[in-house]
Design an enzyme around this catalytic site. Structure first.
Site, PDB file in Angstrom:
ATOM      1  N   LYS A  31     -24.694   0.430  69.764  1.00 45.31           N
ATOM      2  CA  LYS A  31     -24.975   1.858  69.748  1.00 45.31           C
ATOM      3  C   LYS A  31     -23.706   2.645  70.044  1.00 45.31           C
ATOM      4  O   LYS A  31     -23.060   2.450  71.070  1.00 45.31           O
ATOM      5  CB  LYS A  31     -26.038   2.193  70.807  1.00 45.31           C
ATOM      6  CG  LYS A  31     -26.406   3.666  70.815  1.00 45.31           C
ATOM      7  CD  LYS A  31     -27.610   3.919  71.690  1.00 45.31           C
ATOM      8  CE  LYS A  31     -27.233   4.323  73.093  1.00 45.31           C
ATOM      9  NZ  LYS A  31     -26.549   5.638  73.172  1.00 45.31           N
ATOM     10  N   ASP A  58     -25.852   7.100  67.707  1.00 44.77           N
ATOM     11  CA  ASP A  58     -26.710   7.906  68.588  1.00 44.77           C
ATOM     12  C   ASP A  58     -26.076   9.292  68.719  1.00 44.77           C
ATOM     13  O   ASP A  58     -25.593   9.669  69.775  1.00 44.77           O
ATOM     14  CB  ASP A  58     -26.808   7.195  69.947  1.00 44.77           C
ATOM     15  CG  ASP A  58     -27.769   7.860  70.902  1.00 44.77           C
ATOM     16  OD1 ASP A  58     -28.558   8.720  70.470  1.00 44.77           O
ATOM     17  OD2 ASP A  58     -27.723   7.510  72.098  1.00 44.77           O
ATOM     18  N   LYS A  60     -27.591  12.179  68.145  1.00 45.13           N
ATOM     19  CA  LYS A  60     -28.577  13.165  68.615  1.00 45.13           C
ATOM     20  C   LYS A  60     -28.284  14.537  68.014  1.00 45.13           C
ATOM     21  O   LYS A  60     -28.115  15.533  68.714  1.00 45.13           O
ATOM     22  CB  LYS A  60     -28.588  13.254  70.145  1.00 45.13           C
ATOM     23  CG  LYS A  60     -29.080  11.997  70.833  1.00 45.13           C
ATOM     24  CD  LYS A  60     -29.444  12.256  72.282  1.00 45.13           C
ATOM     25  CE  LYS A  60     -29.851  10.990  73.002  1.00 45.13           C
ATOM     26  NZ  LYS A  60     -28.729  10.088  73.293  1.00 45.13           N
ATOM     27  N   ASP A  63     -28.892  21.091  65.374  1.00 40.78           N
ATOM     28  CA  ASP A  63     -28.178  22.309  64.983  1.00 40.78           C
ATOM     29  C   ASP A  63     -28.959  22.907  63.828  1.00 40.78           C
ATOM     30  O   ASP A  63     -30.061  22.439  63.518  1.00 40.78           O
ATOM     31  CB  ASP A  63     -26.723  21.942  64.588  1.00 40.78           C
ATOM     32  CG  ASP A  63     -25.757  23.108  64.789  1.00 40.78           C
ATOM     33  OD1 ASP A  63     -26.135  24.249  64.447  1.00 40.78           O
ATOM     34  OD2 ASP A  63     -24.642  22.879  65.268  1.00 40.78           O
ATOM     35  N   THR A 122     -35.432  10.062  77.893  1.00 42.12           N
ATOM     36  CA  THR A 122     -36.106   9.264  78.929  1.00 42.12           C
ATOM     37  C   THR A 122     -35.652   9.657  80.335  1.00 42.12           C
ATOM     38  O   THR A 122     -36.225   9.210  81.321  1.00 42.12           O
ATOM     39  CB  THR A 122     -35.861   7.753  78.706  1.00 42.12           C
ATOM     40  OG1 THR A 122     -34.485   7.576  78.365  1.00 42.12           O
ATOM     41  CG2 THR A 122     -36.720   7.213  77.609  1.00 42.12           C
ATOM     42  N   ARG A 213     -26.030   0.231  80.567  1.00 39.36           N
ATOM     43  CA  ARG A 213     -25.358  -0.177  81.804  1.00 39.36           C
ATOM     44  C   ARG A 213     -25.658  -1.597  82.288  1.00 39.36           C
ATOM     45  O   ARG A 213     -24.723  -2.291  82.723  1.00 39.36           O
ATOM     46  CB  ARG A 213     -25.622   0.860  82.901  1.00 39.36           C
ATOM     47  CG  ARG A 213     -24.799   2.128  82.691  1.00 39.36           C
ATOM     48  CD  ARG A 213     -25.330   3.311  83.460  1.00 39.36           C
ATOM     49  NE  ARG A 213     -26.552   3.826  82.863  1.00 39.36           N
ATOM     50  CZ  ARG A 213     -27.184   4.916  83.274  1.00 39.36           C
ATOM     51  NH1 ARG A 213     -26.721   5.591  84.301  1.00 39.36           N
ATOM     52  NH2 ARG A 213     -28.279   5.312  82.663  1.00 39.36           N
TER      53      ARG A 213
END
Ligand code: C5P
Length: 236
Positions: A31, A58, A60, A63, A122, A213
């Site tokens: 990702k 990713d 996101k 606009d 999330t 992580r």
């Protein structure tokens, strides 16, 4: 079968490339998120393309429709498997993103990426939703936004694993779900507020399990990724 996506959330291209190399044999999807896209986008995208590593961009995107379509066209490449937009950008914006992805892929002669819509982050807790002026809880808002994403032609949604069962129930198994907020048992949650274990996410029917992580900050990322793949293959 659910696939593991590893979030390359690291500050330098060197570290991101090292992770791609370390994880290469596991054939995971990587990702490329905001940190990489703001810091070293062309370098990591080119590196993954050269090594034929599948990617999830990713980005996101959120606009006006024309700007999102133009950005989408810039992101489509041979090995890009998934790209996302924010469902909160609205129906027209999501349609423009899907059309742009399909058109650019046809021009390049490559598989079009699955355009996924982020329903709710999330990291958003129920009390944060109220503060933002939303009515109802995360579950019902995620379903409403997912319906909009489906109507726009998105391949699926980015959502919490807690929402996967309902989403599959309402929109069918072919509507893809991609779930971040995953923590192996015993690990720290960080800023993720609605977490699930890898096994629970798979059992709920998640198609793509995103982990950052717990893998990239591990002393041995390969071992950590293998352990999560192992947990994904065991029923919760
Ligand atoms: O480190 P961690 O496993 O929490 O990383 C999760 C990744 O998924 C991060 O890169 C984050 O930006 C991304 N993400 C998320 N929640 C969403 C969409 C994407 O955590 N709804």
């Amino acid at each position: 079968m659910a696939q593991l996506i590893v979030a390359l959330d690291v500050p330098s291209a060197e570290r991101a490339e090292a992770l791609v190399d370390q994880l290469y044999d596991l054939d995971v999807i990587v990702k490329i998120g905001l940190e990489a896209l703001c810091g070293y986008p062309q370098r990591i995208l080119t590196y993954c393309e050269a090594r034929d590593v599948r990617t999830f961009i990713d980005a996101k995107l959120h606009d006006i429709p024309r700007t999102v379509a133009a950005a989408m066209a810039q992101l489509v490449r041979p090995n890009v498997h998934l790209i996302n937009v924010h469902a909160l950008g609205g129906l027209e914006m999501m349609r423009a993103a899907v059309d742009a992805a399909n058109e650019r892929a046809a021009e390049l002669g490559v598989e079009p990426p699955n355009v996924m819509a982020v329903t709710l982050l999330t990291s958003i807790a129920p009390e944060d939703l109220n503060e933002l002026g939303f009515q109802g809880g995360p579950g019902e808002n995620a379903i409403r936004l997912a319906a909009l994403a489906r109507d726009a032609g998105c391949a699926g949604v980015v959502c919490s694993a807690h929402e996967v069962r309902d989403l599959k129930h309402f929109f069918g198994d072919d509507f893809l779900t991609l779930t971040p907020g995953i923590r192996p048992t015993g690990s720290v949650h960080g800023d993720q507020k609605r977490v699930t274990t890898p096994a629970e996410a798979v059992a709920a029917g998640s198609d793509y399990v995103v982990v950052g992580r717990p893998i990239v900050e591990a002393s041995d990322p390969l071992a950590a990724a293998k352990e999560i793949l192992e947990q994904m293959s065991v029923r919760a």
